[in-house]
Design an enzyme around this catalytic site. Structure first.
Site, PDB file in Angstrom:
ATOM      1  N   ASP A 247       0.820  -1.212   0.000  1.00 21.76           N
ATOM      2  CA  ASP A 247       0.000   0.000   0.000  1.00 21.76           C
ATOM      3  C   ASP A 247       0.852   1.258   0.000  1.00 21.76           C
ATOM      4  O   ASP A 247       0.700   2.136  -0.859  1.00 21.76           O
ATOM      5  CB  ASP A 247      -0.930   0.025   1.219  1.00 21.76           C
TER       6      ASP A 247
ATOM      7  N   ARG B 130      -0.153   4.618  17.904  1.00 18.89           N
ATOM      8  CA  ARG B 130      -0.470   5.645  16.916  1.00 18.89           C
ATOM      9  C   ARG B 130      -0.134   7.070  17.355  1.00 18.89           C
ATOM     10  O   ARG B 130       0.366   7.847  16.526  1.00 18.89           O
ATOM     11  CB  ARG B 130      -1.931   5.542  16.490  1.00 18.89           C
TER      12      ARG B 130
ATOM     13  N   ASP C   2      -7.444   3.569  12.433  1.00 19.36           N
ATOM     14  CA  ASP C   2      -6.140   4.239  12.381  1.00 19.36           C
ATOM     15  C   ASP C   2      -6.190   5.597  11.708  1.00 19.36           C
ATOM     16  O   ASP C   2      -5.439   6.505  12.062  1.00 19.36           O
ATOM     17  CB  ASP C   2      -5.109   3.345  11.687  1.00 19.36           C
TER      18      ASP C   2
ATOM     19  N   SER D   5      -4.249  -9.306   7.327  1.00 20.12           N
ATOM     20  CA  SER D   5      -3.821  -7.924   7.530  1.00 20.12           C
ATOM     21  C   SER D   5      -3.280  -7.840   8.942  1.00 20.12           C
ATOM     22  O   SER D   5      -3.995  -8.135   9.909  1.00 20.12           O
ATOM     23  CB  SER D   5      -5.010  -6.974   7.349  1.00 20.12           C
TER      24      SER D   5
END
Length: 408
Positions: free
Chosen positions: A14, A94, A123, A177
């Site tokens: 990605d 994060r 996210d 994932s």
């Protein structure tokens, strides 16, 4: 000179495809920034990959110790667990990543920060709330929400890369994932998208084994804490990050910390995932075990409520907020006397208590025993129960009075 964008770069398909897309769509110079939170070998070969993909520069920023000291430990001390199961492995990382992205953007005088989070996940919220709180003037680019992105599969991304001269060994085979850092690894996709299917642990697990495959003999572990912070494992003093590494090794070996959860995402949908958090599960349990001995009842009750609230705040990406700071300040004040030694045994997915000691223990053998001591007179309980139960008694008497009046 062209304007710059800082891309949160993982090295996966990605974010690799995003590099030429940013150059083509925005005519920016792309500065890649990979934030190391302890994801290990995933960082191998990133520099070559980023440059082959057209990046002007690559930063690899190691924030592993900061992640442990400034984000993990406050959540451990709070007992912050989202929806009773999730130990916030992705959510805690994060804000630290967002902070570092902003620092690099300032250093490079970038006008924008780009992330590869999808429009369905949590996210995107966590990254963007962090950036808004720390750098409200910097533009945020989210390709998966941009109509010009136009790629909806791995095949389409690989074709796009090939068309732009990027020939990297990405496969079209579907896998889970995953998100990995020092604290945990998460798994989503494949059979997990159907809640009626059991997880294929043989294919999935990375950090350890299932309880069935764990050793048949238990292993005893001793930990020490100082003011709520772990300081040693089995007599060896270590910094927090190394303690988590050692607990990951021990926990993975004994099948600790594997959870299968259907959670409620911030954006309103349910998602199913499997999380491996071997060391984190042990650390949380050991800390709880010590707090049981040290904290008074009222503080523990209040802390449970606020810990649950903190978990939701962190899950929703609201780390850089006055509320999170206030909740953390309360938690910090409760840790003043959370000092001592915790022993436990690891056995086939279980953490079994083996004894806890603290110089600040509130446990009194003379009070807790069935023998009568000087500090406690059994007769005192009678008056206490009378007063404690007075509201119940008054209510029952009133109801009976009304019943008798209605019979007349």
């Amino acid at each position: 000179m062209k304007e710059k964008v800082v891309l949160a770069y993982s090295g996966g398909l990605d974010t690799t495809a995003i590099i030429p897309w940013l150059k083509e769509t925005y005519d920016y110079d792309v500065v890649c920034c990979c934030i190391n939170c302890g994801q290990g070998e995933e960082l191998d070969g990133l520099e070559e990959r980023a440059k082959l993909s057209g990046a002007a520069k690559l930063y690899i920023e190691d924030i592993t110790d900061e992640f442990c000291d400034d984000y993990i430990i406050p959540c451990v001390q709070a007992g912050a667990v989202y929806e009773h199961k999730y130990l916030l492995g992705t959510a805690m990382a994060r804000p630290g990543i967002a902070k570092k992205l902003v620092e690099v953007a300032r250093k490079e005088n970038a006008v924008a920060i780009c992330h590869g989070a999808t429009g369905k996940g949590n996210d995107q919220i966590r990254f963007e709330l962090g950036i808004k709180a720390l750098a409200p003037d910097i533009k945020v680019i989210a390709p998966w929400r941009d109509d010009r992105w136009g790629m909806d599969s791995r095949e389409a991304e690989i074709e796009y890369c090939h068309a732009h001269g990027i020939d990297l060994p990405f496969g079209t085979d579907q896998s889970y994932s995953r998100d990995r850092n020092l604290w945990h690894i998460s798994h989503e996709g494949l059979e997990l998208e159907d809640p009626s299917c059991a997880p294929n642990y043989e294919h999935m697990l990375v950090l350890g084994v299932t309880p069935e495959k764990a050793p048949d003999e238990p292993e005893e572990v001793t930990m020490t804490f100082e003011k709520g912070v772990p300081t040693s494992v089995n007599g060896v003093e270590m910094k927090v990050s190394d303690i988590i590494r050692e607990l990951n090794r021990l926990g993975g070996k004994h099948g600790i910390g594997i959870i299968d959860i259907v959670e409620n995402r911030v954006v309103g949908m349910k998602s199913r995932g499997v999380y491996e958090t071997p060391g984190g599960t042990i650390l949380m349990e050991a800390h709880n075990q010590l707090e049981e001995l040290v904290l008074d009842r009222d503080t523990m009750e209040t802390k449970k409520k606020l810990g649950s609230q903190l978990a939701q705040v962190v899950y929703e990406g609201k780390w850089f907020t006055p509320l999170r700071e206030a909740l953390s300040a309360f938690v910090t004040s409760t840790q003043e006397y959370v000092t001592g030694e915790v022993k436990f045994r690891l056995y086939k997915g279980n953490i079994i208590k083996a004894g806890t000691t603290s110089p600040y223990s509130l446990y009194s053998e003379s009070l807790a025993s069935f023998t009568t001591g000087n500090m406690y007179d059994h007769h005192d309980a009678e008056g206490f129960i009378t007063l404690f139960g007075l509201p119940l008694q008054v209510r029952a008497m009133k109801i009976n009075e009304l019943k008798n009046e209605n019979k007349k």
